[in-house]
Design an enzyme around this catalytic site. Structure first.
Site, short mmCIF file in Angstrom:
data_model
loop_
_atom_site.label_atom_id
_atom_site.label_comp_id
_atom_site.label_asym_id
_atom_site.label_seq_id
_atom_site.Cartn_x
_atom_site.Cartn_y
_atom_site.Cartn_z
N VAL A 142 6.49 -29.85 -10.73
CA VAL A 142 7.28 -28.99 -11.61
C VAL A 142 7.73 -27.76 -10.81
O VAL A 142 6.92 -27.12 -10.13
CB VAL A 142 6.43 -28.51 -12.82
N ALA A 164 6.01 -23.16 -8.57
CA ALA A 164 6.00 -24.62 -8.69
C ALA A 164 4.54 -25.09 -8.74
O ALA A 164 3.62 -24.32 -8.47
CB ALA A 164 6.71 -25.25 -7.49
N LYS A 165 4.34 -26.32 -9.11
CA LYS A 165 2.99 -26.91 -9.08
C LYS A 165 3.14 -28.42 -9.15
O LYS A 165 4.13 -28.92 -9.69
CB LYS A 165 2.18 -26.42 -10.29
N GLY A 166 2.16 -29.12 -8.63
CA GLY A 166 2.21 -30.58 -8.70
C GLY A 166 0.83 -31.16 -8.76
O GLY A 166 -0.18 -30.43 -8.70
#
Ligand code: GLU
Length: 453
Positions: A72, A117-119
């Protein structure tokens, strides 16, 4: 409230929807901004891009399993997306969206040129072999393709990923984009692969710097440095274990630590080196000789000066917040305190240094790694730590100043108004002040860039 009363109050009586939490906190913060451009609310709240991928991986026994991964990007106003990749069996897209937004606030607060962001991948690293983790990582990164890149979105370590995972990410991206400098595509790499000195300890070191600066600048807690201050640390992974070590070295007495299997307590202070050695061989802190075994709930309720949650989110909640006896909560984890708990802590006079300030050290040194990679340089550890301390000190000062201003303004207002349908706004605490500082910065940059076209 006693511990048994706290346990009788189950956590699921509180709404723990992370996106609601995020919305509510954003509403509170924006309601405090003078002349806030209401149309920007949706822009600040919504993730810019959410990618979900499913991919097959061959397991060691020859079977094939399908894994789900997310990435994201929440906001890119200040620069490329930046944030960790976590591997966890309970990971959900909502959690990744919440954490991506936290990254946006964090980068804006410490003033580094990244968006949030992050994943992550839904998997249980505890039951996967090294080879399986490598294949999962390579396949996940291949699926993301050009959605990550040195100038678009830059992954980093997070829960249950580490420098080895980042080396695989780099190598996979490098295979897909040969003949150019790909090092800035990912941070938290091994030192010999362009990682930065100090990145491994950066989150915990940032937490130490933030705490020391806050104590120096205010007289609220009754102590102005860490000498003899009693500290309890929940979580003994990368952040918690290193925080325990650094706070101990800075003169604090670490009276308790815990991991997913339980905790240990010694009122005279734990020997942190001995606890680390025990954890290396027994894979838990529970059972260190001459310590008392306690539960994670007991740890949160201990009579101590500073409580450092450094594990999962939603650990301090409506059911146990009233048991917290610490004078200061230092949020080294992301999202460890729920909104209901924030309110209880505030009413009980417990100060809380929020996650977006306390654990920003990780992404700050990731930024330094990214800069070093573009320059093909490697800075000395002392240089990295000095720059980190300067950044964190400035952010703490900004939050404390803004908190003073907002609290003074709030005193002239009649009462807490209802905010939308998400409940009443909190009185101004340090979390709100930190978020207000971040949003002010983001709004300024958004409006000066202008809404395109
Ligand atoms: N995962 C870390 C965090 O939550 C670090 C992110 C990064 O270095 O990009 O802040």
């Amino acid at each position: 409230m006693t511990m048994s009363e706290a346990q009788a109050y189950p956590i699921d009586q509180e709404d723990l929807d992370l996106l609601k939490t995020s919305m509510q906190r954003l509403q509170c913060a924006t309601s405090l901004l003078d002349g806030f451009h209401r149309g920007l609310f949706g822009f600040l709240h919504s993730p810019k891009r959410t990618i979900s991928v499913n991919f097959p991986v061959e397991m060691d026994d020859g079977s094939v399993q399908v894994f789900q991964g997310f990435r994201v990007v929440h906001n890119r106003v200040l620069g490329p997306g930046k944030g960790g990749v976590r591997y966890h069996p309970d990971l959900t897209v909502e959690e990744v969206q919440f954490l991506a937004a936290e990254m946006t606030w964090k980068c804006a607060l410490v003033n580094i040129p990244f968006g949030g962001a992050k994943g992550g991948v839904v998997c249980d690293p505890k039951v996967l072999s090294e080879d399986e983790l490598r294949r999962i990582t390579r396949r996940y990164i291949t699926e993301l393709g050009d959605n990550i890149g040195p100038n678009s979105d830059i992954p980093a370590p997070d829960m249950y990923t580490n420098a080895q995972t980042m080396a695989w990410i780099y190598d996979t991206y490098e295979v897909m984009h040969p003949r150019r400098n790909n090092r800035p595509v990912v941070t938290g790499k091994p030192i010999e692969l362009g990682g930065s000195f100090g990145r491994l300890e950066a989150t915990a070191r940032g937490a130490l710097f933030a705490t020391q600066r806050f104590l120096e600048q205010t007289t609220l807690c009754g102590f102005q440095d860490l000498a003899g201050v009693r500290v309890a640390v929940q979580g003994f992974g990368n952040v918690g274990a290193i925080a325990a070590q650094l706070f101990d070295e800075a003169g604090a007495t670490i009276i308790a630590v815990s991991d997913s299997q339980g905790g240990i307590y010694d009122e005279r202070g734990l020997d942190i080196e001995a606890v680390l050695a025990y954890k290396r061989t027994h894979h838990t802190v529970v059972g260190v000789p001459e310590t008392m075994s306690i539960t994670n709930d007991d740890l949160l309720a201990l009579d101590c000066d500073i409580l450092i949650p450094a594990a999962q989110s939603n650990q301090i909640h409506k059911g146990n917040a009233a048991c917290v006896k610490a004078k200061l909560v230092v949020e080294a984890a992301n999202g460890p305190t729920t909104p209901a708990a924030d309110e209880i802590l505030f009413k009980n006079g417990v100060y809380l240094l929020p996650d977006i300030l306390v654990n920003a050290g990780g992404v700050v040194v990731s930024y330094y790694e990214w800069v070093q990679n573009f320059e093909n340089e490697q800075w000395e550890l002392e240089v990295v730590n000095r720059k980190l301390q300067h950044k964190i000190n400035k952010a703490v000062d900004r939050v404390v100043d803004r908190w003073g201003e907002l609290s003074a303004e709030k005193q002239h207002e009649p009462s807490n108004e209802e905010v939308g349908d998400t409940g009443p706004c909190m009185p101004v605490d340090l979390r709100t002040a930190a978020l207000v500082s971040s949003i002010e910065h983001l709004v300024k940059v958004t409006l000066s860039r202008g809404i395109w076209p």
